[in-house]
Design a protein around this motif. Structure first.
Motif: not given
Length: 576
Positions: A205-213, A74-81
């Motif tokens: 694009l959002t999915g791709m950016a999430l994978l790259l981050s 849950v906390w890790g979602a913050r920087p990832s998103l």
């Protein structure tokens, strides 16, 4: 945007998209509410609890230092998103306006933007990100900006391609003729029309950016231990995957489900925003007009003071393999106030090219020679006029395809009100009131209900009346009607011709009618010019052309008209 009106009601019918959106909303809500959820500390744990499997105390187990996996997820979602949102925002902010600009403006601007886009796409994305990270160290936000610029390159091309398709639509020509600026057309008419493409590509694009981050975090950049992110959790879980596979399983599932949800939500939203204005109309075979007599026109002022449109020695050319091909040769015409002049000829004879030259929307071609005057003003170069100057010319336009001339992503009341506000300086309330009055003038039943409809919800006759109302909103001195009754059945065709005749009698405007139907010429026109291969072969009063055609081509065209109509007109001509 107007296309999002009624979104909740339509979304309820898209269960897959609704579920995907609900997942994404829940994910964002959990990430934002993490400090208040009373979860175990995501950075501290007990070594005695290391590598515990899922259970009551720890629903998703613990990692190698005893930290709770659910809390870290849950906390890790913050920087990832957050990183993903930053990259997507940059990509959209760069890709959408530049893509629309390149597709709509074309020319040098298009070539320059595409050349720059080629350079960006040729760069290895991950290498660029690593270079940025090497320069700025732990400042991942700069890397996300670079990622957004990299992702905007393919997105720009998709938006440009969609804009090129929309730019060729008849309603864009109608907006230009109405005097709207290019910026307003792009913002109010092009962008809503490509909204579906933007939503789908934005979700991908959002999915791709999430994978790259996530990949960047996996390599050790960005959020640093002991603080969690999804990429760090995958990296930590990969080290002990053999003994504790759930660490990678849960973090990988969170990333995978988020990417899938983005794609499904984008597809669903695309369907929702397009189904509101998309519709089909069954084509109707072009009928013959019902012939009615109209009184002879009043004699014109011999001084020519009542001349609204004057065309002198007009030649129009288009590019060809051999250089240029002239499609209109030395045409000269005049249309007077209160008069209707018909341009008659086969398809490809140059009728529409002349009309487009007058309106300044001669796409792909140019005026080779000649002059066009409107109410004494030289408008030969009207294509280069500023929107305000174009607006003051007072040219109305009615297309042969009523549905195509109306922007399908807006309610028809808004389209007419837009013209009223543009040309008459009315407030929004005044424009709505005048829109209803115009709809009543063009004999639309229940005008308030019609104003709330989209173009696909109207019949062909209703759509053509709306198009006429929109043309009248600017109080035109000259109305150009390009095959205004072609796609209508014979009854509606007669009503539209009666409507145009009545409005002309009320306003005194001049009318240039483009047609190949002699029945329409007989019903509405005072004079007619017969075109063949871009040249006028015969020109004169309609009665004279029917009674005594001089040119063989005119005789051939008249031979295709109903026999009884020719006989009636020739008999009337003999009496006179």
């Amino acid at each position: 945007m107007n296309t999002l009106a009624g979104l909740p009601r339509r979304l309820a019918r898209k269960r897959v998209a609704l579920a995907a959106l609900a997942f994404l909303v829940l994910l964002v809500a959990l990430a934002l509410a993490a400090p208040w959820l009373h979860l175990p500390s995501p950075t501290e744990g007990e070594l005695a609890d290391a590598r515990l499997g899922p259970g009551w105390a720890h629903p998703l187990g613990t990692d190698q230092t005893g930290r709770d996996t659910l809390s870290r997820l849950v906390w890790g979602a913050r920087p990832s998103l957050l990183y993903t949102a930053e990259a997507v925002t940059v990509a959209l902010a760069v890709g959408i306006p530049l893509g629309v600009l390149a597709g709509f403006v074309g020319g040098r601007a298009d070539r320059a933007l595409i050349a720059a886009d080629d350079v960006v796409m040729a760069m290895p994305g991950m290498v660029v990100l690593l270079v940025v990270l090497a320069i700025f160290g732990s400042h991942v936000y700069y890397a996300m900006i670079a990622m957004g610029v990299m992702l905007s390159a393919p997105f720009l091309r998709v938006v440009r391609a969609a804009t090129l398709d929309v730019r060729r639509e008849a309603f864009i020509d109608a907006a230009r003729v109405a005097g709207l600026s290019s910026w307003r057309i792009m913002w109010r008419h092009v962008l809503p029309r490509i909204g579906g493409v933007v939503l789908v590509q934005g979700s991908l694009l959002t999915g791709m950016a999430l994978l790259l981050s996530t990949g960047i975090a996996y390599l050790g950049f960005g959020t640093q231990p002991p603080y969690p992110s999804w990429g760090l959790m995958i990296g930590d879980g990969a080290q002990i995957m053999g003994s504790s596979p759930w660490l990678v399983l849960f973090s990988g599932a969170a990333i995978g489900l988020t990417v899938i949800a983005c794609g499904l939500a984008g597809d669903g939203l695309r369907d929702i925003v397009t189904e509101q204005w998309s519709g089909t109309t069954r084509p109707v075979p072009p009928p013959r007009a019902v012939v009615r007599r109209r009184p002879a026109p009043a004699p014109h002022d011999a001084t020519g003071d009542d001349t609204v449109l004057r065309i002198e020695d007009l030649s129009i050319r288009y590019p060809s393999a051999a250089g240029h091909r002239t499609v209109v040769h030395g045409v000269s015409l005049a249309v007077h106030a209160g008069e209707t002049l018909g341009l008659v000829g086969e398809s490809g004879s140059g009728k529409t090219a002349i009309a487009r030259a007058v309106m300044g929307i001669l796409v792909g071609g140019d005026i080779e020679a000649g002059r066009i005057g409107l109410a004494g003003q030289d408008v030969t170069g009207v294509a280069g006029f500023a929107p305000a100057e174009r607006s003051r010319l007072g040219i109305g336009y009615v297309s042969q395809e009523p549905h195509a001339s109306l922007d399908p992503s807006w309610r028809v009341g808004h389209l007419v009100a837009e013209s009223l506000r543009r040309h008459r300086g009315l407030t929004a309330a005044q424009a709505r009131e005048q829109t209803i009055a115009l709809f009543d003038q063009v004999r639309l039943e229940d005008p308030e209900s019609v104003a709330r409809r989209y173009p696909h919800e109207l019949s062909g006759g209703m759509a053509q009346r709306v198009a006429i109302a929109r043309a009248l909103a600017r109080r035109p001195r000259l109305l150009i009607a390009d095959e205004p009754t072609t796609a209508l059945d014979v009854t509606v065709q007669a009503e539209i011709l009666d409507l145009l005749r009545g409005i002309q009698a009320e306003t005194g405007m001049a009318m240039l009618l483009i047609t190949h139907d002699w029945g329409v010429v007989a019903d509405l026109c005072d004079r007619a010019a017969v075109l063949r291969n871009g040249e006028i072969v015969e020109h004169g009063p309609v009665l004279q052309l029917y009674a005594d055609p001089r040119h063989a081509y005119t005789q051939t065209l008249l031979a295709s008209a109903p026999i009884h109509m020719i006989a009636e007109f020739r008999h009337e001509g003999a009496d006179k």
